[in-house]
Design a protein around this motif. Structure first.
Motif, PDB file in Angstrom:
ATOM      1  N   VAL A 136      -1.220   9.386 -23.152  1.00  0.00           N
ATOM      2  CA  VAL A 136      -0.701   8.979 -21.840  1.00  0.00           C
ATOM      3  C   VAL A 136      -1.882   8.645 -20.935  1.00  0.00           C
ATOM      4  N   GLN A 137      -2.189   7.375 -20.866  1.00  0.00           N
ATOM      5  CA  GLN A 137      -3.329   6.896 -20.085  1.00  0.00           C
ATOM      6  C   GLN A 137      -2.812   6.120 -18.877  1.00  0.00           C
ATOM      7  N   LEU A 138      -3.046   6.646 -17.685  1.00  0.00           N
ATOM      8  CA  LEU A 138      -2.525   6.008 -16.476  1.00  0.00           C
ATOM      9  C   LEU A 138      -3.617   5.448 -15.563  1.00  0.00           C
ATOM     10  N   ALA A 139      -4.881   5.689 -15.900  1.00  0.00           N
ATOM     11  CA  ALA A 139      -5.963   5.198 -15.046  1.00  0.00           C
ATOM     12  C   ALA A 139      -5.981   3.678 -14.985  1.00  0.00           C
ATOM     13  N   ALA A 140      -5.792   3.031 -16.134  1.00  0.00           N
ATOM     14  CA  ALA A 140      -5.800   1.566 -16.156  1.00  0.00           C
ATOM     15  C   ALA A 140      -4.643   1.002 -15.344  1.00  0.00           C
ATOM     16  N   VAL A 141      -3.506   1.685 -15.413  1.00  0.00           N
ATOM     17  CA  VAL A 141      -2.347   1.253 -14.636  1.00  0.00           C
ATOM     18  C   VAL A 141      -2.626   1.384 -13.147  1.00  0.00           C
ATOM     19  N   ALA A 142      -3.195   2.523 -12.757  1.00  0.00           N
ATOM     20  CA  ALA A 142      -3.524   2.730 -11.342  1.00  0.00           C
ATOM     21  C   ALA A 142      -4.497   1.675 -10.860  1.00  0.00           C
ATOM     22  N   SER A 143      -5.437   1.281 -11.713  1.00  0.00           N
ATOM     23  CA  SER A 143      -6.398   0.247 -11.346  1.00  0.00           C
ATOM     24  C   SER A 143      -5.719  -1.104 -11.143  1.00  0.00           C
ATOM     25  N   LEU A 144      -4.709  -1.394 -11.971  1.00  0.00           N
ATOM     26  CA  LEU A 144      -3.959  -2.643 -11.794  1.00  0.00           C
ATOM     27  C   LEU A 144      -3.213  -2.648 -10.460  1.00  0.00           C
ATOM     28  N   VAL A 145      -2.625  -1.517 -10.102  1.00  0.00           N
ATOM     29  CA  VAL A 145      -1.936  -1.411  -8.819  1.00  0.00           C
ATOM     30  C   VAL A 145      -2.920  -1.618  -7.672  1.00  0.00           C
ATOM     31  N   ASP A 146      -4.097  -0.996  -7.781  1.00  0.00           N
ATOM     32  CA  ASP A 146      -5.126  -1.172  -6.751  1.00  0.00           C
ATOM     33  C   ASP A 146      -5.588  -2.624  -6.677  1.00  0.00           C
ATOM     34  N   THR A 147      -5.758  -3.248  -7.834  1.00  0.00           N
ATOM     35  CA  THR A 147      -6.198  -4.643  -7.865  1.00  0.00           C
ATOM     36  C   THR A 147      -5.201  -5.547  -7.151  1.00  0.00           C
ATOM     37  N   ALA A 148      -3.925  -5.331  -7.427  1.00  0.00           N
ATOM     38  CA  ALA A 148      -2.888  -6.127  -6.769  1.00  0.00           C
ATOM     39  C   ALA A 148      -2.960  -5.961  -5.258  1.00  0.00           C
ATOM     40  N   GLN A 149      -3.117  -4.726  -4.819  1.00  0.00           N
ATOM     41  CA  GLN A 149      -3.158  -4.463  -3.380  1.00  0.00           C
ATOM     42  C   GLN A 149      -4.396  -5.071  -2.739  1.00  0.00           C
ATOM     43  N   LEU A 150      -5.543  -4.964  -3.388  1.00  0.00           N
ATOM     44  CA  LEU A 150      -6.778  -5.505  -2.825  1.00  0.00           C
ATOM     45  C   LEU A 150      -6.707  -7.022  -2.655  1.00  0.00           C
ATOM     46  N   HIS A 151      -6.141  -7.700  -3.639  1.00  0.00           N
ATOM     47  CA  HIS A 151      -6.011  -9.157  -3.519  1.00  0.00           C
ATOM     48  C   HIS A 151      -5.043  -9.529  -2.398  1.00  0.00           C
ATOM     49  N   ALA A 152      -3.933  -8.813  -2.312  1.00  0.00           N
ATOM     50  CA  ALA A 152      -2.957  -9.110  -1.260  1.00  0.00           C
ATOM     51  C   ALA A 152      -3.538  -8.826   0.121  1.00  0.00           C
ATOM     52  N   TYR A 153      -4.292  -7.736   0.238  1.00  0.00           N
ATOM     53  CA  TYR A 153      -4.868  -7.387   1.531  1.00  0.00           C
ATOM     54  C   TYR A 153      -5.962  -8.375   1.935  1.00  0.00           C
ATOM     55  N   ARG A 154      -6.695  -8.914   0.974  1.00  0.00           N
ATOM     56  CA  ARG A 154      -7.687  -9.927   1.324  1.00  0.00           C
ATOM     57  C   ARG A 154      -6.988 -11.170   1.876  1.00  0.00           C
ATOM     58  N   ALA A 155      -5.896 -11.561   1.241  1.00  0.00           N
ATOM     59  CA  ALA A 155      -5.137 -12.704   1.728  1.00  0.00           C
ATOM     60  C   ALA A 155      -4.596 -12.442   3.136  1.00  0.00           C
ATOM     61  N   ALA A 156      -4.101 -11.226   3.366  1.00  0.00           N
ATOM     62  CA  ALA A 156      -3.588 -10.874   4.688  1.00  0.00           C
ATOM     63  C   ALA A 156      -4.700 -10.908   5.732  1.00  0.00           C
ATOM     64  N   ASP A 157      -5.888 -10.451   5.360  1.00  0.00           N
ATOM     65  CA  ASP A 157      -7.024 -10.500   6.280  1.00  0.00           C
ATOM     66  C   ASP A 157      -7.377 -11.942   6.637  1.00  0.00           C
ATOM     67  N   ASP A 158      -7.344 -12.824   5.648  1.00  0.00           N
ATOM     68  CA  ASP A 158      -7.629 -14.236   5.919  1.00  0.00           C
ATOM     69  C   ASP A 158      -6.648 -14.799   6.945  1.00  0.00           C
ATOM     70  N   LEU A 159      -5.381 -14.464   6.784  1.00  0.00           N
ATOM     71  CA  LEU A 159      -4.361 -14.931   7.721  1.00  0.00           C
ATOM     72  C   LEU A 159      -4.566 -14.341   9.112  1.00  0.00           C
ATOM     73  N   ASP A 160      -4.839 -13.038   9.167  1.00  0.00           N
ATOM     74  CA  ASP A 160      -5.012 -12.375  10.461  1.00  0.00           C
ATOM     75  C   ASP A 160      -6.227 -12.903  11.219  1.00  0.00           C
ATOM     76  N   HIS A 161      -7.321 -13.096  10.500  1.00  0.00           N
ATOM     77  CA  HIS A 161      -8.530 -13.574  11.169  1.00  0.00           C
ATOM     78  C   HIS A 161      -8.334 -14.983  11.715  1.00  0.00           C
TER      79      HIS A 161
END
Length: 240
Positions: free
Chosen positions: A126-151
């Motif tokens: 049961v390996q969940l670290a890679a899954v958690a990293s994928l969730v973080d990756t998705a959030q980081l990309h979305a937040y960068r896009a949101a920052d571009d819009l906000d700025h």
């Protein structure tokens, strides 16, 4: 709100038309495996006449030419196509995070079927670290896009085509990584995951459907972003 495409301008952005509810009918056509709760049925407008003051050119709308009486509002400069792509991604981030949280909670108390392990968490498989990293990756990309819009909004300027192309890529990555994160989670708990009472199977179905929305198409996102990086002005879609 309907999109109207003129037969003589099929290759041009459509017009946005405000149609009165009593002028349309709804056909019960939304019978789907995922996102069943959106109620995205077919709306039919048959020979409905819409006055000019209730229409808006979508090409101008996407370019930031908003029909507004209020000048100087920073949010009126937001690139609408980029913003709408993020609204599609936002619930996917929540679903992926919820699926991970549900699996972590289950792993701490549920035994692994047909094994000596009293808890899923006790098994090295049961390996969940890679899954958690994928969730973080998705959030980081979305937040960068949101920052571009906000700025850009704070500066009351329109995003460049290159910036919008990167947001299109970021949203595609966020959607894809969210789906990739959930896929292995449904296997951790085994076949019981697919009981209709288990929220994880619903997340799996909803995310599998949502992440295939046209505005987060990963292949198209790569094409749009790749063309932009190479300085190619022509794009395969006007929704950027």
């Amino acid at each position: 709100m309907a999109l109207a495409i003129a037969p003589s301008a099929a290759d041009q952005p459509p017009s946005i038309a405000l149609v009165q509810v009593e002028d349309v009918t709804v056909e019960d056509t939304w019978h789907v495996a995922g996102m069943a709760g959106t109620g995205s049925n077919t709306v039919v407008a048959d020979r409905v006449i819409v006055p000019a003051h209730r229409t808006l050119d979508m090409g101008g709308f996407l370019a930031g030419a908003y029909a507004t009486r209020h000048e100087g509002e920073p949010r009126n400069a937001v690139a609408v196509a980029s913003m709408l792509a993020l609204t599609v991604v936002a619930p996917m981030l929540g679903m992926a995070r919820a699926a991970l949280d549900l699996t972590l909670a289950t792993s701490a108390r549920k035994p692994m079927s047909l094994t000596v392990y009293e808890r899923l968490a006790d098994s090295p498989s049961v390996q969940l670290a890679a899954v958690a990293s994928l969730v973080d990756t998705a959030q980081l990309h979305a937040y960068r896009a949101a920052d571009d819009l906000d700025h850009a909004a704070a500066e009351a300027r329109q995003l460049t085509v290159a910036e919008r192309a990167r947001i299109r890529m970021d949203t595609a990555v966020a959607a894809t990584r969210s789906r990739e994160a959930v896929d292995p989670l449904v296997s951790v708990s085994g076949a019981s995951t697919f009981a209709l009472t288990n929220p994880l199977q619903r997340i799996w179905r909803d995310l599998g459907t949502a992440s295939r929305h046209g505005v987060v198409n990963p292949d198209l996102g790569r094409e749009i972003y790749g063309r932009s990086l190479l300085g190619i002005a022509e794009q395969p879609t006007f929704i950027i």
